[in-house]
Design an enzyme around this catalytic site. Sequence first.
Site, PDB file in Angstrom:
ATOM      1  N   SER A 190       0.900  -1.262   0.356  1.00  0.00           N
ATOM      2  CA  SER A 190      -0.307  -0.122  -0.209  1.00  0.00           C
ATOM      3  C   SER A 190       0.667   1.096  -0.225  1.00  0.00           C
ATOM      4  CB  SER A 190      -1.110   0.633   1.211  1.00  0.00           C
ATOM      5  OG  SER A 190      -0.319   0.424   2.184  1.00  0.00           O
ATOM      6  N   LYS A 191      -0.016   2.256   0.268  1.00  0.00           N
ATOM      7  CA  LYS A 191       0.857   3.660   0.029  1.00  0.00           C
ATOM      8  C   LYS A 191       2.031   3.826   1.081  1.00  0.00           C
ATOM      9  CE  LYS A 191      -0.137   6.487  -3.268  1.00  0.00           C
ATOM     10  NZ  LYS A 191       1.057   6.771  -3.727  1.00  0.00           N
TER      11      LYS A 191
END
Length: 483
Positions: free
Chosen positions: A238-239
């Site tokens: 994810s980010k």
Amino acid sequence: MTGHVRTRYAPSPTGFLHVGGAWMAFFNWLFARHSKGQFIIRIEDTDRDRSTEAYEAAIIEDLRWLGIDWEEGPDAGGPYGPYRQTERSALYHEHAALLRARGAAYPCYCTREELEADREQAIAEHRPYRYVGRCRNLSEAERRQREADGRVATLRFRVPEGHPDLDDFIIQRSDGTPLYNFANVVDDHGMHMSHSLRGSEHLSNTPRQVLIYEALGWTPPRFAHFPLLLGIDRKKLSKRHGDTSVRDYARLGYLPAALVNFFALMGWYPEDGRELFTVPELIERFRIEEMGKSAAVFDIQKLNWMNGVYMQAVYRQNPDRVIDLVVASLKDEHLLNGEVSPEVRAYVGRVVAILGERLRLPGDVVTYGDFFFRDVEYDPQAVQKHLSAPGVTELLRRARAALGALPAWTLAAIDATVRGAAAQSGVAAKDVIHPLRVALTGKTVGPGLFELIEVLGKECVLARLDRAIALIESTGPSAAARG
Ligand code: GLU
């Protein structure tokens, strides 16, 4: 693998191309290319609120940038189009009507409130929610009654007996638009897909889709689901792990060839453990049977290493491509400004060559090679370590004189001269090499000393040595060490 292979990537255009999506697209593409089959792009844009044309265009552009190509798609056309779900409504209506006529689907008039109440009751009774079947066996008269009451029906798939884990699910909304599971089946069949290779988040959809295929009398494609893509901490990528869109990687100067080589090794484990493959080699060597089932880890360090290897390889074949990237990084840092002359570009090229695989990303030029483009900034620790010992000025002076007298500025001559100056002074070569490196670059690490001397050029090297000697003398060795 028998039969004709047709695979696809079916993105929803609700954001930029994610590395996880690109990774799956790549394997579908690789499998099709290995099998001499076809690869298709289908845009799954039924979510009208979140899908945009701009994202569709960006996804297509980023796939192309990676070197992925397709025989059929929204831009390319093809015999089984259209390749955008929003343009395929007639097909969904036709097959929804067919399912309804066969009794495999039925109109459901339940209101949102009714369904919500059912759900709350299930929660209160600690059982999983499933559709209660209120509309499953309505008579025609009961249906007409509900329609007369102004209720608008969704269409629900009637899950046959023997599937206790599944409840009747909606395949068409009350506004007539299809739901994902249904549209996906109509499309994969209509587009003659042999395989559906997709993310593990779709695992739970597969049994529902298989039932739809059966109800329509169709043979499903062969399904396989990619393992989850994890960050190095083994949590879902994810980010938090950094950049996640292909576009971000392109902007940072990653090379598409490095990215696809890296993608190939996430999930595919060639028997001999080899890591570097050209695209034609990948197409030749890839075996879908060699794909692993365990989670794939996105190891950015490995990608960076690979990018460094590819930067050198691409530089050898097409120097301008790498020079462009490095020039852009130097401009970002204001180490180069304005129009860049052919001479400066050639100089940048030589810097790229001698930095070698240290240059994992174009921006690393600033970390390891800033001194090629600006005055030396002395690292105080490096000065302390290599320029503060007594006698260093003498060694530098001797090296300067020898280099200054060199008629030909070649690598071999520079090498011999520096070693000669050490021998003359009765010290080991490293005792001259380390101070020279700090004097010329300000730091203790970097490319080979003789190479960097050659690239900096005589005039610059002599000037920098003069400046370093003056600095040590004016401040005294210990003051120089303090910076
Ligand atoms: N549009 C779906 C997604 O983006 C693709 C599903 C599939 O490949 O079957 O997850």
